[in-house]
Design a protein around this motif. Structure first.
Motif, mmCIF file in Angstrom:
data_model
loop_
_atom_site.group_PDB
_atom_site.id
_atom_site.type_symbol
_atom_site.label_atom_id
_atom_site.label_comp_id
_atom_site.label_asym_id
_atom_site.label_seq_id
_atom_site.Cartn_x
_atom_site.Cartn_y
_atom_site.Cartn_z
ATOM 1 N N UNK A 264 21.154 103.896 -2.992
ATOM 2 C CA UNK A 264 20.063 103.427 -2.124
ATOM 3 C C UNK A 264 20.154 104.368 -1.171
ATOM 4 N N UNK A 265 21.288 104.770 -0.394
ATOM 5 C CA UNK A 265 21.371 105.835 0.614
ATOM 6 C C UNK A 265 20.800 107.240 0.511
ATOM 7 N N UNK A 266 21.043 107.550 -0.950
ATOM 8 C CA UNK A 266 20.519 108.907 -1.189
ATOM 9 C C UNK A 266 19.058 108.788 -1.309
ATOM 10 N N UNK A 267 18.363 107.826 -1.958
ATOM 11 C CA UNK A 267 17.029 107.763 -2.102
ATOM 12 C C UNK A 267 16.598 107.599 -0.814
ATOM 13 N N UNK A 268 16.989 106.952 0.135
ATOM 14 C CA UNK A 268 16.439 106.813 1.550
ATOM 15 C C UNK A 268 16.362 108.201 2.215
ATOM 16 N N UNK A 269 17.470 109.211 2.107
ATOM 17 C CA UNK A 269 17.369 110.405 2.643
ATOM 18 C C UNK A 269 16.581 111.588 1.917
ATOM 19 N N UNK A 270 16.197 111.151 0.418
ATOM 20 C CA UNK A 270 15.745 112.293 -0.320
ATOM 21 C C UNK A 270 14.339 112.727 0.043
#
Length: 232
Positions: free
Chosen positions: A10-16
């Motif tokens: 979830x954190x990764x996708x928010x930063x992507x």
């Protein structure tokens, strides 16, 4: 669902989206600063991957279209890539995988053995100091690998190590529901023929087309944007 993996993804996708939107030039600038903190062989690998990405993928191409319309072809990151390797895989190979994923606009979750976790932590610290945004690169223990790659939001898996493990990973990805995820495997960790290929970066991107009607009210109205991969 594994709570830790869910949070990481979830954190990764928010930063992507923001990382992907920086473009090749700015991502290369950050990775070049990071490379200065690495040993000479790893630094050369970062330079190699960034150069090839710019050479083959960095340019937006203008495609034929009717009068009053422009059509552009460009590349973008796939999303979140899991990067993993055998315990005895060289730092150069891991740096090559990581750089190729990042320079092409992907976020990364590093999943390495306990013996390599200190190295992974150092990588994240060095990238942060170089200007890489929070959560673009994260780490998780190797024991969580199956939970990580079976998460349907993972867009691809970059692996360097034994052929038998590569085959097992391919089967796990094939059995997943949802988004199709590519396995990008390097099984010759001495010569690195896959990671060392000038076209290695192409395994980490999706092609997109953008159509703009330049006669629309307001002058430049984006009408359609399509990609060959799924966006998050």
């Amino acid at each position: 669902m594994n709570t830790q993996i869910k949070t990481l993804v979830s954190n990764s996708l928010a930063s992507w989206e923001n990382w992907n939107a920086l473009g090749y030039e700015q991502r290369t600038r950050i990775l070049t600063v990071w490379a200065n903190s690495l040993d000479e062989d790893c630094k050369k690998m970062v330079t190699f991957q960034c150069f090839n990405a710019q050479e083959h993928l960095g340019e937006t191409l203008l495609m034929p279209g009717p009068t009053g319309e422009t059509n552009e072809l460009y590349s973008a990151g796939r999303g979140t890539i899991a990067v993993t390797a055998d315990d005895d895989t060289s730092a150069v190979a891991i740096v090559g995988q990581l750089t190729a994923a990042l320079v092409n606009g992907n976020c990364v979750i590093l999943c390495l053995s306990a013996n390599s976790m200190v190295q992974a932590g150092n990588i994240i610290n060095q990238l942060t100091l170089a200007g890489c945004p929070l959560h673009v690169v994260q780490t998780v223990e190797h024991e969580q690998l199956t939970a990580l790659i079976t998460n349907t939001s993972i867009s691809g898996v970059a692996f360097a190590g034994q052929s038998a493990i590569a085959l097992r990973l391919a089967r796990q990805l094939a059995e997943r529901d949802g988004l199709l995820a590519q396995l990008i495997a390097e099984t010759d960790c001495i010569k690195l023929p896959v990671i060392g290929s000038p076209t290695y970066s192409m395994r980490f991107i999706t092609e997109r087309t953008r159509t703009i009607n330049i006669t629309a009210v307001g002058g430049n109205a984006t009408l359609l944007e399509l990609g060959s991969g799924e966006e998050h």
